[in-house]
Design a protein around this motif. Structure first.
Motif, PDB file in Angstrom:
ATOM      1  N   ARG A  81      -7.629   3.187  12.074  1.00  0.00           N
ATOM      2  CA  ARG A  81      -6.748   2.498  11.127  1.00  0.00           C
ATOM      3  C   ARG A  81      -6.543   3.335   9.870  1.00  0.00           C
ATOM      4  NH1 ARG A  81     -10.188  -2.857  11.242  1.00  0.00           N
ATOM      5  NH2 ARG A  81     -11.683  -1.181  11.137  1.00  0.00           N
ATOM      6  N   ARG A  85      -2.907   5.221   9.021  1.00  0.00           N
ATOM      7  CA  ARG A  85      -2.266   4.869   7.750  1.00  0.00           C
ATOM      8  C   ARG A  85      -2.084   6.120   6.880  1.00  0.00           C
ATOM      9  NH1 ARG A  85      -1.731   1.667   3.349  1.00  0.00           N
ATOM     10  NH2 ARG A  85      -0.770  -0.307   3.832  1.00  0.00           N
ATOM     11  N   ARG A 182       4.580  -3.178   6.208  1.00  0.00           N
ATOM     12  CA  ARG A 182       4.140  -4.416   6.871  1.00  0.00           C
ATOM     13  C   ARG A 182       4.110  -4.238   8.385  1.00  0.00           C
ATOM     14  NH1 ARG A 182       7.221  -6.744   3.060  1.00  0.00           N
ATOM     15  NH2 ARG A 182       8.950  -7.228   4.469  1.00  0.00           N
ATOM     16  N   ASP A 185       1.010  -2.143   9.146  1.00  0.00           N
ATOM     17  CA  ASP A 185      -0.208  -2.926   8.922  1.00  0.00           C
ATOM     18  C   ASP A 185      -0.418  -3.986  10.001  1.00  0.00           C
ATOM     19  OD1 ASP A 185      -0.908  -1.453   6.716  1.00  0.00           O
ATOM     20  OD2 ASP A 185      -0.123  -2.885   5.261  1.00  0.00           O
ATOM     21  N   THR A 186       0.661  -4.552  10.513  1.00  0.00           N
ATOM     22  CA  THR A 186       0.553  -5.535  11.587  1.00  0.00           C
ATOM     23  C   THR A 186       0.019  -4.887  12.851  1.00  0.00           C
ATOM     24  OG1 THR A 186       2.331  -6.858  10.655  1.00  0.00           O
ATOM     25  CG2 THR A 186       1.831  -7.215  12.984  1.00  0.00           C
ATOM     26  N   ALA A 189      -3.660  -4.253  12.303  1.00  0.00           N
ATOM     27  CA  ALA A 189      -4.466  -5.482  12.301  1.00  0.00           C
ATOM     28  C   ALA A 189      -4.801  -5.941  13.708  1.00  0.00           C
ATOM     29  CB  ALA A 189      -3.716  -6.583  11.544  1.00  0.00           C
TER      30      ALA A 189
END
Length: 193
Positions: A81, A85, A182, A185-186, A189
């Motif tokens: 992650r 990112r 977003r 990030d989804t 997640a």
């Protein structure tokens, strides 16, 4: 004995890549390419072959610039992650800020992959390489307890490639940075439900 090249091949290839990226294969005329590279038509052909070979070399250059660093970032951090990112945000920031063309590989796939097997092969290899790197990074993260055992990692890797490529299309369409983040990030997640 032939004359030595009187131009920087790397600089010419970089300029050709940017021209194809901006205009597409069909939209980039030989005049556009010679103007962008500063190299005469005959010299361009002697260095790269025909327009098709120059286009393929430009795709390879794009992959070196944008995909290989992403693959390296994924291999260099145990937390997929964090690695993803850190690797994707600069692409989003750079593209949204001053380069709204989106992804050259996606543009090549849309314009040429249906009719050109060499383009299709390069696009497929780039996306498959990214998917494999994502899967391996997620497996490393799972091995140290950072990713839930219930996550289908192969499915996640495929979805994340689609998400990244979709983000590049969306940014080319002018979608704002917040929406792109977003989406990323989804996808991230999903690794730890």
């Amino acid at each position: 004995m032939g004359r030595a090249r009187e131009f920087d091949v790397d600089a010419a290839l970089e300029a050709a890549m940017r021209t194809f990226w901006e205009r597409g294969y069909e939209g980039a005329s030989l005049s556009d390419l010679t103007e962008a590279t500063g190299v005469g038509r005959q010299s361009l052909y002697l260095a790269f072959g025909d327009k098709q070979k120059l286009y393929l070399a430009a795709l390879d250059r794009y992959r070196e610039h944008f995909y290989l660093p992403l693959l390296e970032a994924l291999s260099g951090n145990v937390d997929v992650r964090v690695a993803l990112r850190e690797a994707i945000l600069p692409l989003v920031d750079g593209s949204c800020a001053d380069d709204p063309r989106g992804c050259f590989l996606i543009a090549a796939a849309a314009e040429r992959a249906g009719e050109d097997s060499a383009v299709r092969s390069r696009v497929t290899a780039a996306f498959a390489g990214l998917e494999t790197a994502l899967l391996e990074a997620a497996q490393r993260s799972r091995a140290v307890g950072l990713v839930a055992d219930t996550v289908d990692l192969a499915g996640w890797a495929a979805l994340t490639v689609a998400t990244i490529q979709g983000m590049r299309v969306m940014e080319a369409g002018g979608i704002d940075r917040g929406t792109l983040i977003r989406a990323l990030d989804t996808a991230l997640a999903m690794l730890h439900p």
